[in-house]
Design an enzyme around this catalytic site. Structure first.
Site, short mmCIF file in Angstrom:
data_model
loop_
_atom_site.label_atom_id
_atom_site.label_comp_id
_atom_site.label_asym_id
_atom_site.label_seq_id
_atom_site.Cartn_x
_atom_site.Cartn_y
_atom_site.Cartn_z
CG HIS A 441 -0.56 0.11 2.49
ND1 HIS A 441 -1.38 0.40 3.55
CD2 HIS A 441 0.68 0.00 3.01
CE1 HIS A 441 -0.68 0.45 4.64
NE2 HIS A 441 0.57 0.22 4.35
CD GLU A 442 0.01 6.03 1.53
OE1 GLU A 442 0.48 6.69 0.59
OE2 GLU A 442 -1.00 6.38 2.16
#
Lengths: 600, 600
Positions: A441-442
């Site tokens: 994620h990110e």
């Protein structure tokens, strides 16, 4: 088994010996703070984390939130913890006094975050997301939007989410199809579906404030046509209180393998054509706003990965000291008593690797937070710009390196525990599952590599790289004592190689080798990260060796010798692995680039 | 999404092109078999695996067995699958015709096992453990014991377990305290606790036959005083049928993070002083017996790890071909359509790595099974002994390398799927959890490293190493076509280095450097394994390049080009990583050896 989250000795080393946290108090912004207030805040964080977060980390993993079609239910302990966090004022920890915040350096709020992340990452997600969403509104929202939502978010009456991903658009946000049409009242009507939205539904707060990326019809195509909206679960009534239910609904919960206590949701906006949305800032600037908050978010992901790794390291360390099994190699043979497994060489190797990965990640990300504070406070524009460039350049490392090596540490923690490590009766397997999210994620780590090689290196004519190299060379000059000097002379040829590879890459990216260079971007990130982390470890070694020379108390001597051992481990055992990556890039190896999809 | 377990093309390549499975039929033992019977057995395995194992792989993970204090319950599908496996005669697949077996080469039974392991490793464990336990009884049990238990185990009416580990004695079996006291009837009364016993309780069979390690009081201390016993859940009555409940009880189920469908048990023997146990073979020879079966068991673990890795590889490959996201790098920019993610360089890298790890592991372990068959059939004593030494030497690699790289493949499969990979809505995270057991059980990979460096290399004056090098050099001589020759010339310097390091290690282990050498044993295993696996990939490249030169059909050309790409990937991208390990060993790096427990 003792379950101390983070020894304060370690944090003090990072904050006051590696970095100069107390010097931050010389900036006007932090002038009301001191080492004493920092320590008091850390005490509070430690206490709340131990008392209200740690107690349900495993329980929340085993009893994940459920959705009965109307309401999401979860353990009561999550609410208790959220309230304790909220009541202590942590959501607004680094916000301004005038907003009701504590106006703390992000260095200190991140250090505090370590306690919560080691204790219970999934419960921690709710207040963290709220603070992140509030931060966006604080920076880019109109005064009206701020007045409507900020106070309640900062006190935790309202919580927040970031709703970017759609089923067909994750890494490729240019392709989102959620749309927001202007309405007569000046707001918008939003329509679309979002996926993997953490904290997208629950009963922890009176309202949920979604920050949603969507396109205003008629705008530019691709990423330049993305706008950002506030979409509350309940619209506010004339008193600013949650009133009418907005047209946002939970399509379902997603079942993750870790972070199971955090709801991951599929949300539907505007099924009935009545989803009220409020534009944040200017139209079509949404992605830019999100990216402006990205550096801090990515430091946060890296730091979280290091902290979950750290929890596993400390647990496996305690286990290795207590668990007896087998005998030390040597002449005593079968008759002697079993020894603690920490006496076995291969177990020491696994512990030292974990220490190098997790304390390295902690030091790296706290350094990042320190840079963020220095940049925010710099009154010299040029220095501010330079620090900004340095942070931009290092962000892929802050995010990707700990999120690759934190999980590796957790894997080694399992291995230290042996069969026990593989069972849910012990906590290390949960750490491993929780941490697996962080390389994704990110921005996946593959995307971080492209961001570094394709963009960050060349920004502002390589100003960030110059700033980094200036700092690295200054530390080489400080490495005058024997062990630090030896480590710096091992690192130097890699730094020289990196310089050569950067010049080569600049040419490759403008030639027919572009596709090979981009395919092998992860190798470049490996080399760059290993150099940066080696430097971070060199800095720790310099501090430790100097302290030892001053003659420390025995307990401190062990601590500093441990730092030197981990620095040596990283530079002797981990850094040389990137020789492979150096070869791949310098020879423009085309193995991966040339493989055809049909060959698989 | 297609969920084909293993393309037959791949197995045919391994069995008939890499190895000469049909030549096994020239041995008297396998003379009733032919390629046709092998293929028929593979067809049956594939069909049963797809129809009765794959259907409940995720369901068994989500609904693990429960214990109500009296009985263990599990999904009905497990029993259906077990029965289908049993009824097809697979438990006795490699047993003699006279025992009711199919007398198949272990090469073929292992190839079949691939279908079951990719489909559902946890249900597969029940019949596999039964076959393994039966094998021990077949080799070392008295005629009476064989007559009592073997027929029912081979037909799956009874199942089997291996009960070695105790709460305080896992890797260190010398320290077990379970005791077996002779009784007047010639049997023994066993007392003790065992932990992590897979399949230790369930209702799949009429009886459970535990093979239990225990000490006979008054025997030698340490490993030399360990005996092996058969302990049935129900004692047999005069008709050989399960009768009185024996004094073995389930203390509780252990909750693993993967293989959740296989019961993992804590068992108590002799709580009421009435646990009847029957000695297998001679007293005090128990550990030797278990070790004599260890090579095949360890090949099985490695193969299983490769297969679970393979499942993830195939799934992520299908996903990468179907999932569109982002655009190919290049001038088309934002306006072109999204491409399948398999077009992205970094995704190709992750797929190629998975292919190299899992097909490498498959080829490695099937080669091991082939050696086992050749040894069993060899009528020349010297050749038999040499093959035995070669198998002994390679066993740490068969076990450790795939069990390290199979999970790495699963990790990459998750990364290819991105956020989806992290959710339980997709199968790859379960593969990753299931596979995490393999680096631990049947001897942790740290122990494999010690086994290689401390024992296997020097056995019989290095006869096994001589046999290996002879084979490697023969393949170097065969590598005459351009790509194979290029790969072999990359590998050659590592083989030379390995030779140097072995001579150095022989000296180190007899000097004051012994402790450093043993601490760094994992580095030695890394180098040795990478050389062996590179050689296995070179062999695949030689076969593929020759087939391409003969002019294959287009589909086959893709297949062979894929083999060449994966071989190139392994030798260009993975082999060079062991330069680090070469440096560590050649410089006798003492970083890990010297770190004191108090430094952590």
């Amino acid at each position: 088994m003792a379950d101390q989250l983070i020894p304060r000795r370690e944090l003090r080393f990072q904050l006051y010996e590696m970095l100069d946290a107390s010097a931050l108090c010389d900036f006007p912004r932090f002038s009301e703070h001191s080492v004493e207030t920092f320590e008091a805040v850390l005490d509070t964080a430690e206490k709340i984390a131990e008392e209200t977060f740690l107690n349900h980390n495993a329980k929340a993993d085993q009893n994940e939130p459920t959705f009965d079609g109307k309401k999401v239910s979860m353990l009561d302990e999550v609410k208790t913890a959220f309230n304790a966090y909220r009541d202590a004022g942590f959501i607004a920890g680094h916000f301004d006094f005038e907003d009701g915040g504590m106006q703390l350096p992000s260095l200190i709020t991140n250090a505090c975050a370590g306690y919560f992340l080691t204790a219970n990452p999934s419960t921690t997600a709710y207040p963290f997301l709220t603070a992140a969403a509030a931060n966006v509104i604080r920076h880019f929202g109109s005064a009206e939007l701020q007045a409507q939502f900020l106070p309640d978010m900062l006190t935790g009456r309202f919580t927040g989410t970031m709703a970017l991903t759609e089923p067909h658009a994750g890494s490729s946000l240019a392709d989102i199809t959620s749309s927001a049409t202007p309405a007569e009242d000046g707001s918008y009507r939003l329509k679309g579906s979002k996926l993997y939205i953490s904290g997208g539904e629950h009963e922890l707060s009176n309202n949920i404030v979604h920050l949603v990326l969507a396109k205003i019809p008629g705008g530019p195509t691709g990423v330049k046509g993305i706008s950002l909206f506030v979409v509350p679960k309940y619209r506010l009534d004339e008193n600013g209180e949650p009133g009418t239910r907005n047209d946002v609904s939970l399509a379902g919960l997603i079942h993750k393998m870790g972070y199971r206590g955090t709801t991951s949701t599929a949300l539907t906006f505007g099924d009935n054509g009545d989803c009220h949305a409020y534009l944040v800032g200017e139209p079509h600037q949404g992605l830019r706003y999100m990216f402006m908050m990205m550096n801090e978010a990515r430091i946060g992901v890296g730091y979280g990965a290091a902290m979950i790794g750290y929890r596993g390291y400390r647990y496996s360390l305690d286990y290795a000291k207590e668990r007896t099994q087998g005998r030390k190699a040597g002449p005593q043979g079968n008759t002697s008593k079993q020894c603690a497994i920490i006496e076995h060489g291969d177990v020491k190797r696994m512990l030292l690797a974990q220490k190098a990965y997790t304390e390295g990640g902690m030091a790296l990300c706290l350094y990042g937070s320190y840079l963020v504070d220095c940049m925010a406070c710099a009154d010299d524009d040029e220095e501010k710009a330079t620090l900004g460039q340095l942070i931009d350049l290092l962000t892929p490392v802050f995010k990707a390196w700990p999120s690759e090596f934190g999980p590796k540490a957790n894997d080694l923690a399992i291995q230290v525990l042996g069969g026990a490590g593989y069972t849910r009766e012990y906590p290390v397997e949960q750490c491993w599952r929780d941490n697996r999210l962080n390389p994704i994620h990110e921005g996946t780590n593959g995307i971080q590599a492209l961001d570094l090689l394709g963009r960050k290196l060349w920004q502002q004519n390589g100003q960030g790289l110059d700033a980094l190299m200036k700092r690295v060379k200054a530390d080489f000059a400080r490495a005058t004592m024997p062990q630090s000097r030896a480590l710096s002379s091992r690192l130097l040829p890699y730094i020289d190689q990196l310089d050569t590879l950067i010049r080569q890459s600049a040419e490759d990216l403008r030639s027919e080798k572009q596709s090979i260079a981009l395919t092998n971007a992860s190798c470049f990130l490996n080399i760059f990260s290993a150099c940066v982390v080696s430097w971070i470890w060199l800095r720790q070694a310099i501090v430790a060796e100097a302290a030892l020379a001053e003659g420390s108390a025995e307990h401190d001597a062990d601590f500093y010798n441990g730092k030197l051992a981990a620095a040596t481990y990283y530079i002797h055992w981990e850094l040389p692995l990137v020789k492979r990556d150096i070869d791949i890039i310098s020879t423009s190896d085309a193995t991966c680039e040339q493989v055809a999809p049909d060959y698989f």
